[in-house]
Design a protein around this motif. Structure first.
Motif, mmCIF file in Angstrom:
data_model
loop_
_atom_site.group_PDB
_atom_site.id
_atom_site.type_symbol
_atom_site.label_atom_id
_atom_site.label_comp_id
_atom_site.label_asym_id
_atom_site.label_seq_id
_atom_site.Cartn_x
_atom_site.Cartn_y
_atom_site.Cartn_z
ATOM 1 N N ALA A 122 -61.690 -44.450 61.050
ATOM 2 C CA ALA A 122 -62.876 -43.657 60.694
ATOM 3 C C ALA A 122 -62.516 -42.200 60.403
ATOM 4 O O ALA A 122 -63.012 -41.610 59.436
ATOM 5 N N THR A 123 -61.635 -41.617 61.213
ATOM 6 C CA THR A 123 -61.273 -40.206 61.037
ATOM 7 C C THR A 123 -60.740 -39.962 59.621
ATOM 8 O O THR A 123 -61.185 -39.046 58.928
ATOM 9 N N GLU A 135 -63.120 -38.527 52.275
ATOM 10 C CA GLU A 135 -64.371 -38.327 51.531
ATOM 11 C C GLU A 135 -64.553 -36.851 51.162
ATOM 12 O O GLU A 135 -65.236 -36.524 50.209
ATOM 13 N N ARG A 164 -61.118 -41.813 56.980
ATOM 14 C CA ARG A 164 -62.108 -42.089 55.934
ATOM 15 C C ARG A 164 -63.069 -40.919 55.768
ATOM 16 O O ARG A 164 -63.453 -40.583 54.640
ATOM 17 N N VAL A 165 -63.426 -40.252 56.858
ATOM 18 C CA VAL A 165 -64.299 -39.079 56.747
ATOM 19 C C VAL A 165 -63.578 -37.976 55.977
ATOM 20 O O VAL A 165 -64.108 -37.421 55.007
#
Lengths: 236, 271
Positions: free
Chosen positions: B237-238, B244, B240-241
């Motif tokens: 998740a880290t 973005e 992917r944030v």
């Protein structure tokens, strides 16, 4: 939800009559599961954690039909129900596949179809994604989400992100029910999370730390960050 | 010790209609004192790979080397003492009437003295935070407790390389964190760990290097930043944030761990 040893799996076993309470009463749709296990299991289906323990038959369609064969359902109706259940979990075309050739996510969906074919009112999921990879997990959660509002669903999990859209979250710890709250309240209650060894998923943790509210996905979080940064730039 | 796989192939049921090549020319090294994370989908060959590390499965082709020496030439007993393999759901293999006896089983097979066995049992139970369970009946423990006892049974052999196949599946978040702490301490004693996991967030947190397996081949291997930022479909998740945000903020860098990611994002909002 709740820590290992909190009583979650025991609760599931009490609900379908695999265990009997030492005292107190369990009622599923008014029935006592310890007294009438078969009638209860027809109305309450349980999907367990390990996909390899959930399947029994040589072909997918036989596996889905297995529960029905014991209920004395007519052959025609059985065929219909199996077809519908396989469609409901998105496995059309898998009817003649052998379960051991399937991925973990596919196996869990076959097991889920077997439960749906019996048409229970209550669906109990005992950590249904614990053994699955990211993709398998998404597949299974997707199917569960589609069943919402059609059945009562009791979903046991260690992953808070899987139940963020639940109506209520019950927290079991040390064999006691310690909370019955909405997901929104639970994620904001640092004390409750800590006492019950619950962890926020990384995206929610970051959005909390940055004061950005309730972000579910990395994309949501990135958007919220961009908005906040833009606002700050404007103020300046 | 250094563990190497050189062009390892593994074919299940060769020559039958069920023939499947689970590993297709995997070359990989596990350096002394590192945590190597192995990620990949179901059927990518992760568990097959794990079982080659101590030759529980032998390669159909290729070699496994221990400090440069062919592992096939070593005594199996020595190899398996030095490379400890923890299977998926290892608690299913608990069998002794008490936790203590279960953990003592392997060291006893090594022919160690009773004092040494006692010391090892104590140390390994302590390492997994299960000292208080010594006299208990393994099957009366909770899932998380049984998992820890099973891992202690492997630690009691004092392996130099610890291979863990999905060790945190089904554990609650606190138990997961404890286990990752154990993995880091193990590395700090300059032993090495191979952590096979489908939980990308946890691999991101502890791994020194990451290997992505896909259909039996190594798709990528390198530092977590290199691997995850180049392979976003298997990124935590880290990452992917941050990725973005790279379009607008190319200077964010490539943080992977939770702490460094939070710091980078905070810097962005407070700048």
């Amino acid at each position: 939800m709740g820590p290992n040893g909190g009583g979650k799996s025991t609760l599931v076993r009490l609900l379908n009559g695999l265990l009997k309470p030492d005292s107190g009463a369990v009622r599923v749709l008014g029935l006592d599961p310890a007294e009438k296990p078969f009638e209860v299991r027809r109305r309450l289906g349980v999907l367990f954690q390990d996909p390899d323990n959930n399947l029994v038959a040589p072909f997918v369609e036989d596996d889905v039909a297995f529960g029905l064969e014991n209920l004395g359902v007519r052959r025609e109706e059985m065929r219909e129900r199996v077809k519908k259940a396989i469609r409901d979990v998105g496995l059309e075309g898998f009817e003649r596949r052998e379960p051991h050739t399937l991925s973990g996510g596919e196996k869990q969906r076959v097991a889920l179809a077997g439960i749906l074919a019996v048409e229970p009112d209550v669906l109990v999921l005992d950590e249904p994604t614990a053994m699955l990879d990211a993709e398998g997990r998404r597949e299974v959660l997707d199917r569960i989400r589609k069943l919402r509002r059609t059945k009562t669903i009791l979903h046991v999990t260690h992953h808070l992100e899987e139940v963020l859209d639940a109506d209520r979250i019950l927290v079991l710890n040390g064999g006691r029910l310690v909370a019955d709250v909405s997901p929104e309240r639970l994620v904001l209650d640092a004390g409750l999370l800590r006492e019950n060894r619950l962890a926020l998923p990384p995206v929610l943790r970051i959005s909390h730390e940055l004061g950005l509210g309730f972000c579910r996905t990395p994309e949501d979080l990135a958007r919220a960050i961009l908005q906040k940064a833009a606002k700050r730039a404007e103020l300046r | 010790m250094k563990l190497e796989l050189v062009d390892v192939w593994h074919v299940y049921s060769p020559g039958t209609e069920f023939e499947v090549a689970a590993l297709r020319g995997v070359s990989l090294s596990v350096e002394s004192g590192e945590i190597l994370g192995v990620v990949g989908g179901t059927g990518s060959g992760k568990s097959t790979l794990a079982q080659h590390m101590n030759l529980l499965l032998t390669p159909t082709r290729g070699r496994v080397l221990v400090d440069g020496v062919d592992a096939a030439a070593m005594r199996k007993r020595d190899l398996r003492r030095r490379v400890g393999l923890v299977f998926q759901f290892p608690e299913q293999a608990l069998f002794a009437p008490t936790v203590e006896e279960d953990v003592a089983f392997a060291p006893r097979q090594l022919g160690l003295g009773e004092d040494e066995i006692r010391r090892r049992v104590q140390n390994s139970l302590e390492a997994v935070g299960a000292s208080h369970l010594t006299g208990r009946f393994p099957h009366a423990l909770s899932g998380g407790e049984r998992r820890r006892v099973a891992i202690a049974g492997i630690l009691a052999m004092e392996p130099e390389v610890l291979v863990l196949d999905e060790p945190t599946a089904g554990l609650d978040p606190a138990a997961r964190e404890d286990l990752l702490g154990l993995v880091s301490r193990f590395r700090d004693e300059s032993r090495s760990v191979v952590l096979i996991s489908h939980d990308l967030d946890e691999v991101a947190e502890v791994a020194d290097r990451v290997c992505v397996l896909e259909k039996g081949e190594v798709r990528a291997v390198g530092t977590p930043a290199e691997v995850f930022y180049e392979n976003l479909d298997v990124a935590p998740a880290t990452v992917r944030v941050v990725s973005e945000l790279h379009g607008v903020y190319p200077d964010l860098g490539r943080p992977v761990r939770f702490g460094e990611t939070l710091q980078a994002l905070r810097g962005l909002l407070e700048a």
